[in-house]
Design a protein around this motif. Sequence first.
Motif, PDB file in Angstrom:
ATOM      1  N   LEU A   1       0.901  -1.139   0.094  1.00  0.00           N
ATOM      2  CA  LEU A   1      -0.114   0.040   0.101  1.00  0.00           C
ATOM      3  C   LEU A   1       0.963   1.192   0.137  1.00  0.00           C
ATOM      4  O   LEU A   1       1.669   1.329   0.908  1.00  0.00           O
ATOM      5  N   VAL A   2       0.793   2.036  -0.767  1.00  0.00           N
ATOM      6  CA  VAL A   2       1.395   3.274  -0.984  1.00  0.00           C
ATOM      7  C   VAL A   2       0.476   4.393  -1.168  1.00  0.00           C
ATOM      8  O   VAL A   2      -0.749   4.351  -1.601  1.00  0.00           O
ATOM      9  N   GLY A   3       1.168   5.835  -0.979  1.00  0.00           N
ATOM     10  CA  GLY A   3       0.280   6.946  -1.401  1.00  0.00           C
ATOM     11  C   GLY A   3      -0.569   7.307  -0.217  1.00  0.00           C
ATOM     12  O   GLY A   3      -1.406   8.256  -0.430  1.00  0.00           O
ATOM     13  N   PHE A   4      -0.586   6.554   0.835  1.00  0.00           N
ATOM     14  CA  PHE A   4      -1.386   6.979   2.054  1.00  0.00           C
ATOM     15  C   PHE A   4      -0.449   7.674   3.100  1.00  0.00           C
ATOM     16  O   PHE A   4       0.391   7.636   3.374  1.00  0.00           O
ATOM     17  N   HIS A   5      -1.469   8.207   4.034  1.00  0.00           N
ATOM     18  CA  HIS A   5      -0.669   8.701   5.274  1.00  0.00           C
ATOM     19  C   HIS A   5      -1.356   8.346   6.438  1.00  0.00           C
ATOM     20  O   HIS A   5      -2.570   7.892   6.413  1.00  0.00           O
ATOM     21  N   ILE A   6      -0.894   8.329   7.536  1.00  0.00           N
ATOM     22  CA  ILE A   6      -1.555   7.986   8.991  1.00  0.00           C
ATOM     23  C   ILE A   6      -1.084   8.957  10.023  1.00  0.00           C
ATOM     24  O   ILE A   6      -0.246  10.023   9.746  1.00  0.00           O
ATOM     25  N   ILE A   7      -1.676   8.999  11.372  1.00  0.00           N
ATOM     26  CA  ILE A   7      -1.323   9.824  12.100  1.00  0.00           C
ATOM     27  C   ILE A   7      -0.227   9.599  12.827  1.00  0.00           C
ATOM     28  O   ILE A   7       0.179   8.247  12.928  1.00  0.00           O
ATOM     29  N   ASP A   8       0.885  10.497  12.905  1.00  0.00           N
ATOM     30  CA  ASP A   8       1.989  10.462  13.376  1.00  0.00           C
ATOM     31  C   ASP A   8       2.067  10.529  14.838  1.00  0.00           C
ATOM     32  O   ASP A   8       2.034  11.370  15.512  1.00  0.00           O
ATOM     33  N   GLU A   9       2.047   9.200  15.320  1.00  0.00           N
ATOM     34  CA  GLU A   9       1.808   9.137  16.831  1.00  0.00           C
ATOM     35  C   GLU A   9       3.009   9.697  17.421  1.00  0.00           C
ATOM     36  O   GLU A   9       2.803  10.325  18.806  1.00  0.00           O
ATOM     37  N   ALA A  10       4.267   9.819  17.048  1.00  0.00           N
ATOM     38  CA  ALA A  10       5.556  10.349  18.001  1.00  0.00           C
ATOM     39  C   ALA A  10       5.186  11.709  17.903  1.00  0.00           C
ATOM     40  O   ALA A  10       5.342  12.387  18.908  1.00  0.00           O
ATOM     41  N   ARG A  11       4.871  12.465  16.750  1.00  0.00           N
ATOM     42  CA  ARG A  11       4.469  13.955  16.873  1.00  0.00           C
ATOM     43  C   ARG A  11       3.226  14.282  17.971  1.00  0.00           C
ATOM     44  O   ARG A  11       3.292  15.131  18.541  1.00  0.00           O
ATOM     45  N   LEU A  12       2.247  13.156  17.981  1.00  0.00           N
ATOM     46  CA  LEU A  12       1.145  13.844  18.719  1.00  0.00           C
ATOM     47  C   LEU A  12       1.595  13.324  20.124  1.00  0.00           C
ATOM     48  O   LEU A  12       1.264  14.255  21.069  1.00  0.00           O
ATOM     49  N   ARG A  13       2.393  12.435  20.746  1.00  0.00           N
ATOM     50  CA  ARG A  13       2.990  12.299  21.854  1.00  0.00           C
ATOM     51  C   ARG A  13       3.785  13.372  22.529  1.00  0.00           C
ATOM     52  O   ARG A  13       3.819  13.906  23.399  1.00  0.00           O
ATOM     53  N   ALA A  14       4.411  14.290  21.441  1.00  0.00           N
ATOM     54  CA  ALA A  14       5.368  15.296  21.519  1.00  0.00           C
ATOM     55  C   ALA A  14       4.744  16.684  21.985  1.00  0.00           C
ATOM     56  O   ALA A  14       5.322  17.633  22.217  1.00  0.00           O
ATOM     57  N   LEU A  15       3.531  16.791  21.485  1.00  0.00           N
ATOM     58  CA  LEU A  15       2.389  17.879  21.738  1.00  0.00           C
ATOM     59  C   LEU A  15       2.600  18.250  23.236  1.00  0.00           C
ATOM     60  O   LEU A  15       2.285  17.329  23.875  1.00  0.00           O
ATOM     61  N   ASP A  16       2.656  19.471  23.471  1.00  0.00           N
ATOM     62  CA  ASP A  16       2.536  20.271  24.895  1.00  0.00           C
ATOM     63  C   ASP A  16       0.947  20.045  25.300  1.00  0.00           C
ATOM     64  O   ASP A  16       0.068  20.003  24.582  1.00  0.00           O
ATOM     65  N   ALA A  17       0.758  20.456  26.563  1.00  0.00           N
ATOM     66  CA  ALA A  17      -0.640  20.308  27.068  1.00  0.00           C
ATOM     67  C   ALA A  17      -1.421  21.503  26.512  1.00  0.00           C
ATOM     68  O   ALA A  17      -2.775  21.110  26.330  1.00  0.00           O
ATOM     69  N   ASP A  18      -0.873  22.596  26.087  1.00  0.00           N
ATOM     70  CA  ASP A  18      -1.807  23.598  25.547  1.00  0.00           C
ATOM     71  C   ASP A  18      -2.437  23.025  24.158  1.00  0.00           C
ATOM     72  O   ASP A  18      -3.598  23.294  23.781  1.00  0.00           O
ATOM     73  N   ALA A  19      -1.342  22.475  23.313  1.00  0.00           N
ATOM     74  CA  ALA A  19      -1.933  21.961  22.104  1.00  0.00           C
ATOM     75  C   ALA A  19      -2.876  20.904  22.337  1.00  0.00           C
ATOM     76  O   ALA A  19      -3.835  20.964  21.244  1.00  0.00           O
ATOM     77  N   LEU A  20      -2.650  19.882  23.078  1.00  0.00           N
ATOM     78  CA  LEU A  20      -3.447  18.701  23.193  1.00  0.00           C
ATOM     79  C   LEU A  20      -4.836  19.254  23.669  1.00  0.00           C
ATOM     80  O   LEU A  20      -5.797  18.813  23.302  1.00  0.00           O
ATOM     81  N   GLY A  21      -4.764  20.262  24.592  1.00  0.00           N
ATOM     82  CA  GLY A  21      -6.051  20.862  25.080  1.00  0.00           C
ATOM     83  C   GLY A  21      -6.676  21.577  24.047  1.00  0.00           C
ATOM     84  O   GLY A  21      -8.296  21.299  24.047  1.00  0.00           O
ATOM     85  N   ALA A  22      -6.216  22.244  23.205  1.00  0.00           N
ATOM     86  CA  ALA A  22      -6.744  22.903  22.080  1.00  0.00           C
ATOM     87  C   ALA A  22      -7.402  21.994  21.133  1.00  0.00           C
ATOM     88  O   ALA A  22      -8.608  21.977  20.581  1.00  0.00           O
ATOM     89  N   LEU A  23      -6.857  20.765  20.849  1.00  0.00           N
ATOM     90  CA  LEU A  23      -7.209  19.586  20.139  1.00  0.00           C
ATOM     91  C   LEU A  23      -8.640  19.197  20.857  1.00  0.00           C
ATOM     92  O   LEU A  23      -9.327  18.784  19.952  1.00  0.00           O
ATOM     93  N   HIS A  24      -8.232  18.931  21.980  1.00  0.00           N
ATOM     94  CA  HIS A  24      -9.666  18.396  22.821  1.00  0.00           C
ATOM     95  C   HIS A  24     -10.674  19.210  22.803  1.00  0.00           C
ATOM     96  O   HIS A  24     -11.961  18.756  22.520  1.00  0.00           O
ATOM     97  N   ALA A  25     -10.585  20.522  22.979  1.00  0.00           N
ATOM     98  CA  ALA A  25     -11.622  21.538  23.090  1.00  0.00           C
ATOM     99  C   ALA A  25     -12.391  21.512  21.603  1.00  0.00           C
ATOM    100  O   ALA A  25     -13.479  21.904  21.588  1.00  0.00           O
ATOM    101  N   ALA A  26     -11.551  21.447  20.628  1.00  0.00           N
ATOM    102  CA  ALA A  26     -12.078  21.326  19.150  1.00  0.00           C
ATOM    103  C   ALA A  26     -12.849  20.228  18.729  1.00  0.00           C
ATOM    104  O   ALA A  26     -13.579  20.158  17.710  1.00  0.00           O
ATOM    105  N   GLY A  27     -12.665  19.226  19.534  1.00  0.00           N
ATOM    106  CA  GLY A  27     -13.291  17.978  19.353  1.00  0.00           C
ATOM    107  C   GLY A  27     -12.426  17.267  18.198  1.00  0.00           C
ATOM    108  O   GLY A  27     -13.205  16.014  17.768  1.00  0.00           O
ATOM    109  N   HIS A  28     -11.227  17.502  18.088  1.00  0.00           N
ATOM    110  CA  HIS A  28     -10.232  16.610  16.999  1.00  0.00           C
ATOM    111  C   HIS A  28      -9.526  15.628  17.844  1.00  0.00           C
ATOM    112  O   HIS A  28      -9.227  14.501  17.210  1.00  0.00           O
TER     113      HIS A  28
END
Length: 239
Positions: A184-211
């Motif tokens: 399978l080529v040409g696809f993307h997935i969520i980058d889990e490492a980058r997600l884990r590296a987000l700070d609390a403010d960024a995660l909070g903003a994503l959560h508040a927006a329902g993302h």
Amino acid sequence: MTSHAPLDTNSHRDLRVRADAGTEWGDGVMATLIVPSEFRRVQADFPILFRREAGQGRFFAVALLGFETGENLFLDGASWDAGYRPLSLAIQPFLIGRAANGEGPGQVHVDLAHPRIAEGDDGVRLFDANGLATPFLEGIAEKLGELDEGYRESGAFFDALAGHDLLEPFTFEVTLGDGSLHSLVGFHIIDEARLRALDADALGALHAAGHLMPIFMALASLSQLAELARRKNRRRRDG
């Protein structure tokens, strides 16, 4: 070819559509469009992957149904072998029509050239003898509304993924029992490492927006890749 027309109780009083599953009715697809609001339901059966629109920077999400063009491993004859049917398949041959500027209320349209349009007494009626919508058509209208709303709201979700650089290219190789290799080529997935590296403010903003929830659902869905490969092997073995 398509032939879209606004659905009308007078013009389409006797129209019937086929509601069963089947390759001949348009279900023979490797992947189908999904929206973030249905990720929770999708992830229980299908891998959720992301693709970029041709010639554009915008991504969209798909439920992966097979490994080859035209292959749907969840079709078993006329049966749908999964607990959930993605909205983009479930609403065929209907769609939402709007004014050219995309504004204003949507209207149910039907593709009269779609293979699900039935002849004679085959299929399910859309209107009863009094011209009222049947329960089947009411259910379709509900799904259309959900898909339309989900699609119109999805822009903010994909903007958030892009803003945090949370999508990474994805290649998946599976070796089947007969030794053949599928990639399978040409696809993307969520980058889990980058997600884990987000700070609390960024995660909070994503959560508040329902993302945050659909992000987690997309990650969880990747466990279905192994099951999809098993389906492929069974199909080859029983073939």
